[in-house]
Scaffold this active site. Structure first.
Site, short mmCIF file in Angstrom:
data_model
loop_
_atom_site.label_atom_id
_atom_site.label_comp_id
_atom_site.label_asym_id
_atom_site.label_seq_id
_atom_site.Cartn_x
_atom_site.Cartn_y
_atom_site.Cartn_z
N GLY A 211 0.80 -1.22 0.00
CA GLY A 211 0.00 0.00 0.00
C GLY A 211 0.83 1.27 0.00
CB THR A 212 3.95 2.24 1.76
OG1 THR A 212 3.43 2.20 3.09
CG2 THR A 212 4.98 3.37 1.65
CB CYS B 6 6.65 5.07 21.96
SG CYS B 6 7.73 5.41 23.35
#
Length: 389
Positions: A70-71, A330
């Site tokens: 998809g990227t 994070c």
């Protein structure tokens, strides 16, 4: 018990897709660009998959270009359109796009391109009139995600595409989360470009596709041998593509029945957690992916809310053998609020507390009941002043 509820991150590769990959790896392993029989059998496997993926979208098979995922498909769509212009123009995206849309668009902005990010309401939905008002004389591309992975909201793609057609502007949608989950008809929708990914619909990782409307001009990202009808150079990953094709075909066949089953499980889970005051559902309740639940935490006590985040819940559930995900990231030891929840109007504290449960073929009623019970017990321990009934 081991309960996997993170199917929007990746789905397990189904046995039928694995069998197709095994067949290619052992018996159809030629280079598909070669004209001898070894190449022809490999090429045939790709073309079969092209028909299977095209059928999922009601597309012409010649309009399907296979990618690594998809990227790459999203980057090819964005850069393939914008690279046609020698001077910067204007592009429009939503404020809740995947990073593989945001990143290339932000790169364009550093090169002088004008970028508009459409706002969303509290449910994560775009108002089509906002798109109509954002269009400028030099707008050349609009890209809006079909369904948001973090909160499950489905966008009004047909209306957005219609507005773009009226203004003769290229319209792309990232349908990675939607394909195989909801019906997609690129012809009826009037879509110019659409991205999908194999591993979101029980195919293997490492394969994706970009639908390119016949007649649309696109500059390839990769220069080379001109594979994939010149849209994507490089020797194709034939095993992954073959597995992708089988998964796409089965997803199309099973879509209606599986959607009904997943909606029932999803709604059961929402109901079981409705009496837990700390959990606030996020995303549109009804214009939503059938397998998707998402929440953020609402804790009046500031000290407690700072220590209980979405990742806290993910870790506790993991210890109980249940896999879910969190929207916050994070980096360098510091928790970054979810940009999706921030765009939807949630506070910084709420935006680090988002969680997502995404169901799949293996999910049962017993899985839902057990997960809801365990999640309530975890919340009761972490925030005892807000007991879940």
């Amino acid at each position: 018990m081991q309960i996997y509820l993170d199917h929007s991150a990746t789905t397990p590769t189904r046995t039928e897709a694995i069998a197709a990959m095994h067949r290619v790896l052992t018996a159809e392993w030629g280079n598909p660009s070669s004209i001898h029989q070894w190449g022809e059998r490999s090429s045939t496997a790709i073309e079969q998959a092209r028909f299977q993926v095209a059928a999922l979208l009601n597309a012409n098979p010649d309009a399907i270009a296979f990618t690594s995922g998809g990227t790459e498909a999203n980057n090819q769509a964005i850069m393939g359109v914008t690279n046609q212009y020698s001077t910067p123009q204007h592009v429009i995206i939503s404020s809740v796009e995947h990073s593989s849309i945001n990143a290339p668009v932000e790169w364009l902005a550093t090169r002088g391109w004008q970028v508009t990010k459409l706002p969303v309401d509290r449910s994560g939905r775009i108002d089509p009139q906002d798109l109509a008002r954002a269009i400028r004389p030099n707008t050349v591309l609009v890209s809006v995600i079909s369904a948001q992975s973090e909160v499950g909201t489905i966008q009004p793609i047909a209306q957005l595409a219609a507005i773009c057609r009226q203004h003769q502007i290229c319209f792309h949608t990232d349908a990675v989360q939607a394909a195989g989950k909801v019906p997609i008809d690129v012809r009826a929708l009037g879509i110019d470009l659409l991205s999908i990914s194999s591993h979101k619909l029980y195919g293997p990782q490492g394969a994706g596709a970009l639908y390119i409307r016949p007649g649309l001009e696109l500059i390839p990202l990769l220069a080379g041998g001109g594979q994939e009808m010149g849209w994507r150079s490089g020797t194709q990953a034939v095993p992954q593509i073959a597995g992708f094709g089988v998964a796409a075909e089965l997803a199309s066949e099973e879509l209606a029945l599986e959607n009904s089953r997943l909606i029932g499980l999803r709604d059961r889970c929402f109901e079981l957690l409705a009496n837990c005051p700390i959990l606030v559902p996020t995303g549109d309740r009804w214009q939503r992916l059938p397998h998707h639940l998402s929440f953020c935490l609402h804790i009046p006590d500031r000290d407690t809310s700072a220590s209980v985040t979405g990742k806290t819940i993910v870790r506790h559930l993991n210890l109980a053998g249940i896999g879910i995900s969190s929207g916050a990231a994070c980096a360098s030891g510091k928790l970054t609020p979810s940009p999706i929840l921030l765009a939807m109007g949630y506070s910084q504290t709420e935006a680090v507390s988002g969680i997502r449960l995404t169901l799949g073929k293996s999910t049962t009623v017993a899985d839902i009941d057990w997960t809801a019970m365990v999640l309530k017990q975890i919340l009761d321990r972490l925030v005892p002043q807000l007991v879940c009934a």
